[in-house]
Design an enzyme around this catalytic site. Structure first.
Site, PDB file in Angstrom:
ATOM      1  N   ASP A   9       0.882  -1.161   0.000  1.00 31.14           N
ATOM      2  CA  ASP A   9       0.000   0.000   0.000  1.00 31.14           C
ATOM      3  C   ASP A   9       0.926   1.219   0.000  1.00 31.14           C
ATOM      4  OD1 ASP A   9      -2.329   1.632   0.487  1.00 31.14           O
ATOM      5  OD2 ASP A   9      -1.669   1.767   2.568  1.00 31.14           O
ATOM      6  N   ASP A  11      -0.123   5.047   0.880  1.00 30.26           N
ATOM      7  CA  ASP A  11      -0.375   6.032   1.935  1.00 30.26           C
ATOM      8  C   ASP A  11      -0.329   5.370   3.313  1.00 30.26           C
ATOM      9  OD1 ASP A  11      -0.927   8.248   0.143  1.00 30.26           O
ATOM     10  OD2 ASP A  11      -2.793   7.225  -0.361  1.00 30.26           O
ATOM     11  N   THR A  17       0.977  10.439   3.908  1.00 30.62           N
ATOM     12  CA  THR A  17       0.174  11.466   3.249  1.00 30.62           C
ATOM     13  C   THR A  17      -1.114  11.756   4.014  1.00 30.62           C
ATOM     14  OG1 THR A  17      -0.567   9.635   1.927  1.00 30.62           O
ATOM     15  CG2 THR A  17       0.954  11.170   0.872  1.00 30.62           C
ATOM     16  N   GLY A  46      -7.231   4.351   3.790  1.00 28.30           N
ATOM     17  CA  GLY A  46      -7.457   3.225   2.877  1.00 28.30           C
ATOM     18  C   GLY A  46      -8.765   3.324   2.115  1.00 28.30           C
ATOM     19  N   SER A 114      -2.447   0.436  -4.443  1.00 28.50           N
ATOM     20  CA  SER A 114      -2.954   1.610  -3.714  1.00 28.50           C
ATOM     21  C   SER A 114      -4.315   2.053  -4.212  1.00 28.50           C
ATOM     22  CB  SER A 114      -1.958   2.767  -3.890  1.00 28.50           C
ATOM     23  OG  SER A 114      -2.531   3.987  -3.447  1.00 28.50           O
ATOM     24  N   ALA A 115      -5.137   2.547  -3.286  1.00 25.52           N
ATOM     25  CA  ALA A 115      -6.453   3.090  -3.647  1.00 25.52           C
ATOM     26  C   ALA A 115      -6.332   4.466  -4.287  1.00 25.52           C
ATOM     27  CB  ALA A 115      -7.313   3.202  -2.388  1.00 25.52           C
ATOM     28  N   ASN A 118      -3.558   9.247  -7.157  1.00 27.71           N
ATOM     29  CA  ASN A 118      -2.391  10.128  -7.229  1.00 27.71           C
ATOM     30  C   ASN A 118      -1.095   9.375  -6.944  1.00 27.71           C
ATOM     31  OD1 ASN A 118      -3.850  12.683  -7.604  1.00 27.71           O
ATOM     32  ND2 ASN A 118      -4.661  12.246  -5.565  1.00 27.71           N
ATOM     33  N   LYS A 145     -10.766  -1.289  -1.718  1.00 36.97           N
ATOM     34  CA  LYS A 145     -10.528  -2.118  -0.539  1.00 36.97           C
ATOM     35  C   LYS A 145     -11.700  -1.881   0.420  1.00 36.97           C
ATOM     36  CE  LYS A 145      -5.601  -1.084  -1.027  1.00 36.97           C
ATOM     37  NZ  LYS A 145      -4.443  -0.334  -0.500  1.00 36.97           N
ATOM     38  N   ASP A 170      -1.453  -0.454   6.155  1.00 32.96           N
ATOM     39  CA  ASP A 170      -1.654   0.234   7.438  1.00 32.96           C
ATOM     40  C   ASP A 170      -3.135   0.372   7.794  1.00 32.96           C
ATOM     41  OD1 ASP A 170      -2.151   2.166   5.379  1.00 32.96           O
ATOM     42  OD2 ASP A 170      -2.088   3.711   6.932  1.00 32.96           O
TER      43      ASP A 170
HETATM   44  C1  BG6 Z   1      -5.752   5.839   0.153  1.00 34.63           C
HETATM   45  C2  BG6 Z   1      -5.754   6.805   1.324  1.00 34.63           C
HETATM   46  O1  BG6 Z   1      -4.495   5.300  -0.015  1.00 34.63           O
HETATM   47  O2  BG6 Z   1      -6.142   6.524  -1.034  1.00 34.63           O
HETATM   48  C3  BG6 Z   1      -7.103   7.493   1.446  1.00 34.63           C
HETATM   49  O3  BG6 Z   1      -5.459   6.103   2.523  1.00 34.63           O
HETATM   50  C4  BG6 Z   1      -7.465   8.164   0.131  1.00 34.63           C
HETATM   51  O4  BG6 Z   1      -7.059   8.438   2.493  1.00 34.63           O
HETATM   52  C5  BG6 Z   1      -7.421   7.135  -0.994  1.00 34.63           C
HETATM   53  O5  BG6 Z   1      -8.761   8.739   0.199  1.00 34.63           O
HETATM   54  C6  BG6 Z   1      -7.706   7.766  -2.364  1.00 34.63           C
HETATM   55  O6  BG6 Z   1      -6.688   8.672  -2.654  1.00 34.63           O
HETATM   56  P1  BG6 Z   1      -6.728   9.765  -3.800  1.00 34.63           P
HETATM   57  O7  BG6 Z   1      -5.310  10.282  -3.839  1.00 34.63           O
HETATM   58  O8  BG6 Z   1      -7.112   9.093  -5.065  1.00 34.63           O
HETATM   59  O9  BG6 Z   1      -7.711  10.814  -3.387  1.00 34.63           O
HETATM   60 MG    MG Z   2      -2.739   3.131   3.614  1.00 35.07          MG
END
Ligand code: BG6
Ligand code: MG
Length: 215
Positions: A9, A11, A17, A46, A114-115, A118, A145, A170
């Protein structure tokens, strides 16, 4: 079991972040007079962008129009992008680079799961991109997730059986996703929060990959 791949993962595992997400959601909340607390922000870890906004609106008991929701999602992300614009390698969490180095040396494949939409920007700003054989992020999945999609895509892309993959997470939703995908899960943080994980470590500082990956 000999594991072949490690899926990370982003963030809260590789970089912190959460403070930037928190700031951007707090700024957005002020639009409808809502003050987001740190405890609530914990529950957003997450969780996808759109689901995060849904939760905040529910906490605020605010019924927004579709137009407002679309505009606010863009606004939050623009603010977030501004906040992360100065991110640099000093924001990689302690012990991470050493741990990734150990994995590479030992021949593990490494993927990001990662979700975040960005993720690529953050990896580039912190200089982490090169460590990854594959990046799967929020732009490539339809289910967030705790659905295992992001990690299953990672395993498939690497050509490794899920059972030979170890996920580092995490967030509770991420641990659940790993388990739902038939993978081993290592939690980063506090054991009380990450009950379902196969192992939990507080940080990567001083961690020996060869010992940690003995299950
Ligand atoms: C996850 C973060 O990794 O990504 C979340 O823990 C966040 O807090 C999610 O909302 C989506 O991220 P993004 O950058 O696409 O807004
Ligand atoms: Mg995370």
């Amino acid at each position: 079991m000999t594991y072949k791949a490690c899926l990370f993962d982003l963030d809260g595992v590789l970089v912190d972040t959460a403070i930037y997400h928190f700031q951007a959601w707090k700024n957005l909340g002020s639009k409808f007079g809502y003050v987001l607390t740190e405890e609530q922000n914990e529950q957003l870890k997450g969780v996808s962008r759109v689901e995060s906004l849904n939760r905040i609106l529910a906490w605020a008991n605010y019924s927004a129009t579709e137009e407002q929701i679309s505009a606010w999602l863009i606004e939050k992300n623009e603010n977030y992008l501004e906040l992360i614009s100065t991110m640099n390698p000093s924001e990689i969490l302690p012990g991470v680079v050493d741990f990734l180095g150990q994995l590479k040396k030992a021949g593990y494949k490494i993927a990001l799961g990662s979700a975040s939409k960005n993720a690529e920007i953050i990896l580039a700003k912190t200089g982490l991109t090169e460590w990854f054989d594959l990046i799967v992020d929020g732009n490539m999945v339809t289910k967030s997730k705790p659905d295992p999609e992001v990690f299953l895509k990672g395993a498939m892309g690497l050509g490794v059986e899920p059972a030979a993959c170890v996920v580092f997470e995490d967030a509770q939703a991420g641990i659940e996703a790993a388990k739902a995908g038939d993978m081993r899960a290592i939690g980063i943080g506090e054991a009380e929060m990450l009950g379902q994980a196969d192992k939990v470590i507080p940080t990567f500082v001083g961690v020996q990959a060869s010992e940690l990956l003995q299950f």
